[in-house]
Enzyme design. Structure first.
Site, PDB file in Angstrom:
ATOM      1  N   CYS A 189      -1.798   3.035  -0.308  1.00 38.68           N
ATOM      2  CA  CYS A 189      -3.080   2.610  -0.841  1.00 38.68           C
ATOM      3  C   CYS A 189      -2.941   2.473  -2.338  1.00 38.68           C
ATOM      4  O   CYS A 189      -2.012   3.022  -2.933  1.00 38.68           O
ATOM      5  CB  CYS A 189      -4.163   3.660  -0.580  1.00 38.68           C
ATOM      6  SG  CYS A 189      -4.525   3.875   1.171  1.00 38.68           S
TER       7      CYS A 189
ATOM      8  N   GLY B 200      -1.817  -2.282  -0.387  1.00 33.39           N
ATOM      9  CA  GLY B 200      -2.629  -2.223   0.823  1.00 33.39           C
ATOM     10  C   GLY B 200      -3.420  -3.492   0.990  1.00 33.39           C
ATOM     11  O   GLY B 200      -4.121  -3.903   0.067  1.00 33.39           O
TER      12      GLY B 200
ATOM     13  N   ASN C 223      -5.247   7.968  -2.377  1.00 36.38           N
ATOM     14  CA  ASN C 223      -3.921   7.450  -2.017  1.00 36.38           C
ATOM     15  C   ASN C 223      -3.070   8.648  -1.630  1.00 36.38           C
ATOM     16  O   ASN C 223      -2.873   9.547  -2.455  1.00 36.38           O
ATOM     17  CB  ASN C 223      -3.305   6.713  -3.208  1.00 36.38           C
ATOM     18  CG  ASN C 223      -1.870   6.264  -2.959  1.00 36.38           C
ATOM     19  OD1 ASN C 223      -1.109   6.083  -3.889  1.00 36.38           O
ATOM     20  ND2 ASN C 223      -1.498   6.074  -1.712  1.00 36.38           N
ATOM     21  N   GLY C 224      -2.592   8.648  -0.411  1.00 34.35           N
ATOM     22  CA  GLY C 224      -1.771   9.768   0.054  1.00 34.35           C
ATOM     23  C   GLY C 224      -2.137  10.122   1.469  1.00 34.35           C
ATOM     24  O   GLY C 224      -2.732   9.312   2.178  1.00 34.35           O
TER      25      GLY C 224
ATOM     26  N   CYS D 284       7.577  10.526  -4.458  1.00 31.36           N
ATOM     27  CA  CYS D 284       8.090   9.742  -3.325  1.00 31.36           C
ATOM     28  C   CYS D 284       9.153   8.747  -3.795  1.00 31.36           C
ATOM     29  O   CYS D 284       8.849   7.805  -4.524  1.00 31.36           O
ATOM     30  CB  CYS D 284       6.931   8.989  -2.684  1.00 31.36           C
ATOM     31  SG  CYS D 284       7.467   7.777  -1.478  1.00 31.36           S
TER      32      CYS D 284
ATOM     33  N   TYR E 118      10.848   0.585  -2.452  1.00 31.74           N
ATOM     34  CA  TYR E 118      10.132  -0.553  -1.892  1.00 31.74           C
ATOM     35  C   TYR E 118       8.703  -0.722  -2.386  1.00 31.74           C
ATOM     36  O   TYR E 118       8.251  -1.832  -2.659  1.00 31.74           O
ATOM     37  CB  TYR E 118      10.096  -0.434  -0.356  1.00 31.74           C
ATOM     38  CG  TYR E 118       9.122  -1.378   0.308  1.00 31.74           C
ATOM     39  CD1 TYR E 118       9.433  -2.733   0.463  1.00 31.74           C
ATOM     40  CD2 TYR E 118       7.888  -0.920   0.766  1.00 31.74           C
ATOM     41  CE1 TYR E 118       8.531  -3.606   1.061  1.00 31.74           C
ATOM     42  CE2 TYR E 118       6.989  -1.792   1.367  1.00 31.74           C
ATOM     43  CZ  TYR E 118       7.302  -3.126   1.511  1.00 31.74           C
ATOM     44  OH  TYR E 118       6.417  -3.979   2.095  1.00 31.74           O
TER      45      TYR E 118
ATOM     46  N   CYS F 149       6.881   9.282   7.576  1.00 33.61           N
ATOM     47  CA  CYS F 149       6.364   9.888   6.349  1.00 33.61           C
ATOM     48  C   CYS F 149       4.997  10.477   6.643  1.00 33.61           C
ATOM     49  O   CYS F 149       4.159   9.811   7.228  1.00 33.61           O
ATOM     50  CB  CYS F 149       6.247   8.832   5.249  1.00 33.61           C
ATOM     51  SG  CYS F 149       5.488   9.485   3.748  1.00 33.61           S
TER      52      CYS F 149
ATOM     53  N   CYS G 240      10.978  13.371  -3.213  1.00 34.04           N
ATOM     54  CA  CYS G 240      10.929  13.643  -1.771  1.00 34.04           C
ATOM     55  C   CYS G 240      11.801  12.609  -1.066  1.00 34.04           C
ATOM     56  O   CYS G 240      11.625  11.409  -1.269  1.00 34.04           O
ATOM     57  CB  CYS G 240       9.488  13.537  -1.268  1.00 34.04           C
ATOM     58  SG  CYS G 240       9.339  13.712   0.529  1.00 34.04           S
TER      59      CYS G 240
ATOM     60  N   CYS H 197      11.943  11.136   4.551  1.00 38.40           N
ATOM     61  CA  CYS H 197      12.100  10.105   5.589  1.00 38.40           C
ATOM     62  C   CYS H 197      13.581   9.812   5.859  1.00 38.40           C
ATOM     63  O   CYS H 197      13.925   9.235   6.887  1.00 38.40           O
ATOM     64  CB  CYS H 197      11.331   8.832   5.226  1.00 38.40           C
ATOM     65  SG  CYS H 197      11.755   8.117   3.634  1.00 38.40           S
TER      66      CYS H 197
HETATM   67  P1  AMP Z   1      11.596  -3.818   9.835  1.00 36.77           P
HETATM   68  O1  AMP Z   1      11.602  -5.075  10.587  1.00 36.77           O
HETATM   69  O2  AMP Z   1      10.569  -2.866  10.415  1.00 36.77           O
HETATM   70  O3  AMP Z   1      12.948  -3.158   9.746  1.00 36.77           O
HETATM   71  O4  AMP Z   1      11.091  -4.152   8.378  1.00 36.77           O
HETATM   72  C1  AMP Z   1      11.829  -3.904   7.245  1.00 36.77           C
HETATM   73  C2  AMP Z   1      11.223  -4.635   6.084  1.00 36.77           C
HETATM   74  O5  AMP Z   1       9.893  -4.192   5.848  1.00 36.77           O
HETATM   75  C3  AMP Z   1      12.019  -4.403   4.816  1.00 36.77           C
HETATM   76  O6  AMP Z   1      12.492  -5.645   4.418  1.00 36.77           O
HETATM   77  C4  AMP Z   1      11.060  -3.830   3.818  1.00 36.77           C
HETATM   78  O7  AMP Z   1      11.009  -4.679   2.687  1.00 36.77           O
HETATM   79  C5  AMP Z   1       9.722  -3.806   4.483  1.00 36.77           C
HETATM   80  N1  AMP Z   1       9.175  -2.442   4.518  1.00 36.77           N
HETATM   81  C6  AMP Z   1       9.805  -1.282   4.477  1.00 36.77           C
HETATM   82  N2  AMP Z   1       8.963  -0.227   4.582  1.00 36.77           N
HETATM   83  C7  AMP Z   1       7.736  -0.753   4.680  1.00 36.77           C
HETATM   84  C8  AMP Z   1       6.439  -0.218   4.808  1.00 36.77           C
HETATM   85  N3  AMP Z   1       6.240   1.091   4.868  1.00 36.77           N
HETATM   86  N4  AMP Z   1       5.421  -1.089   4.878  1.00 36.77           N
HETATM   87  C9  AMP Z   1       5.613  -2.392   4.831  1.00 36.77           C
HETATM   88  N5  AMP Z   1       6.811  -2.964   4.727  1.00 36.77           N
HETATM   89  C10 AMP Z   1       7.868  -2.179   4.654  1.00 36.77           C
END
Ligand code: AMP
Length: 447
Positions: free
Chosen positions: A2, A28, A102-103, A236, A242, A382, A433, A436
């Protein structure tokens, strides 16, 4: 997952909240909301959708007053539903209070059951709502003391903004899981999840709100309190990998620089014989630059992204996400044909994205595709606010490296090591942290 934003005592409070949220949209995309105050009462609007879809000039005009807080949400706790959209607003014996969070609280479920057994009625299924109930039940005299009393009872991750008729309060949990930054717009205090929100509205960065710190903002100015016992920091690391925007400064670093160093470290750990390095747009760009300059391989843009759609992972429906990769990315066939390429992305979660992308790249005629990931394998969910799904949906929780490589149709696959990740925050390794990746959770999740 968020984003929160707050501004105190400014003639255009809700317009600035709108812009702040606009800059935090990456945190978000499910719902957006703003609550404002004209010192007499609070005004509220929240809706499902993107910031630009949710608010119109008319709606913003109706959010009166010189102070406002706002929230953009992607659900980590609670279902995808308007009643869970924030900021959350309640009327209680002492007046009105609004909260943006957020959290993710790890003991919310326990507290909620206790409160319900004593007669509390909840409007949502958000963990955040327990904080409001605890504040409303507190016997303390001032809003600040009631807030401290409430926060002493919760565990987990919170960066919070509260707005009452006359005061704004910002709080960050003692482990500092999520970022929260203090700035000023001329003389008006502003608070945001990331500094990119300040850049858009022309606010000045002052400092990060410290873990365990509570800021009280009112007519008398800004006062800082540290009412909690000291705890080991657990910021985090996934914010760096990312989540945060690369132009932001959080956890005492510029996100872009850290991301580039992750890519360079990955190149040292997992080199590849190849003709070029290609980023997976957009999140893979900074780490790919780091990988390319360290490996001395040419950096090429081998895939073009359509920028006029939302982030596909963000759609809660599996069906839409699958379709999403195709509408989002297209390979530059003439560049890729017959080549050995390295692709760099920030993470693999379910691996559906990688699988689709590699299939697409292979159809474009590449000879070899060496996948490099600038984070370690994600093996656990997470509980602190990032939407990594259930353990069973995380491919690395049940498959080894070779199995994942096969599943995603890669010629080779390597992740950044935990040691390599820690090198990129050298000297501060203990302050993050990594749960994950390691399963070493700072708090148990109580359900
Ligand atoms: P996946 O197909 O589930 O392996 O998606 C991986 C992709 O989603 C990566 O390219 C990341 O850039 C993106 N990603 C990683 N973690 C998240 C997250 N928590 N929420 C949205 N996108 C994510």
């Amino acid at each position: 997952m968020c984003g929160i934003f707050g501004i105190y005592d400014h003639a255009e409070a809700s317009n600035h909240a709108y812009l702040g949220l606009y800059a935090l949209q990456h945190r978000g995309q499910e719902s957006a909301g703003i609550v404002s105050s004209d010192e007499k009462q609070l005004y509220h609007y929240r809706q499902m959708g993107l910031v630009s879809e949710v608010f119109s000039r008319d709606i913003l005009r109706r959010l009166h007053g010189r102070s406002a807080i706002g929230h953009v949400r992607y659900s980590t706790a609670g279902s995808s539903d308007l009643k869970n959209a924030q900021p959350f607003l309640v009327n209680y014996a002492k007046g009105m209070v609004s909260i943006a969070h957020n959290g993710n609280l790890t003991n919310a479920f326990l507290i909620r059951s206790e409160l319900e057994s004593r007669g509390s009625i909840f409007q949502s299924n958000m963990d955040t709502e327990v904080i409001v109930h605890l504040i409303a039940r507190s016997k303390e005299k001032t809003f600040l003391d009631r807030t401290v009393h409430a926060l002493r009872q919760v565990e987990g991750a919170y960066s919070l903004l509260f707005l009452t008729e006359k005061e704004m309060v910002a709080a960050r949990d003692p482990m500092g899981f999520r970022p929260l930054i203090l700035g000023s717009l001329k003389d008006s205090p502003v608070v945001a999840s990331e500094t990119c929100a300040f850049d858009l509205i022309g606010a000045k960065f002052i400092r990060e709100i410290e873990p365990g710190e509570i800021l009280l903002v009112n007519d008398a100015g800004i006062k800082s309190y540290k009412p909690f016992p000291h705890k080991q920091l657990r910021q985090c690391i996934f914010e760096f990998i990312y989540f945060a925007r690369p132009d932001s400064f959080i956890f005492n670093h510029n996100v872009y620089e850290i991301r580039k160093s992750l890519g360079a470290q990955l190149a040292r750990e997992a080199p590849a014989e190849a003709d070029m390095v290609i980023p997976i747009p957009d999140s893979g760009f900074p780490s790919t630059l780091g990988y390319a300059s360290e490996s001395k391989l040419p950096f090429e843009i081998g895939m073009i992204r359509n920028h006029y759609i939302g982030r596909t992972f963000i759609e809660p429906e599996q069906r839409i996400r699958h379709f999403g990769v195709k509408i989002k990315l297209n390979p530059v066939k003439e560049l890729l044909k017959g080549k050995r390429i390295v692709t760099v992305d920030d993470s693999i979660v379910r691996a559906t994205t990688s699988r689709k992308i590699n299939r697409m790249i292979r159809n474009a005629g590449v000879k070899e595709v060496h996948v490099r990931i600038s984070s370690p394998p994600i093996t656990g969910p997470c509980f602190f606010g990032i939407d990594t799904p259930k353990k069973s949906e995380l491919i690395a929780s049940s498959h080894n490296l070779r199995e994942i490589q096969k599943f995603i149709h890669a010629t080779s696959l390597n992740y950044l090591s935990i040691g390599g990740l820690k090198k990129c925050v050298r000297g501060e390794e203990e302050n993050f942290c990594y749960a994950c990746f390691t399963g070493d959770y700072p708090y148990p999740f109580l359900k």
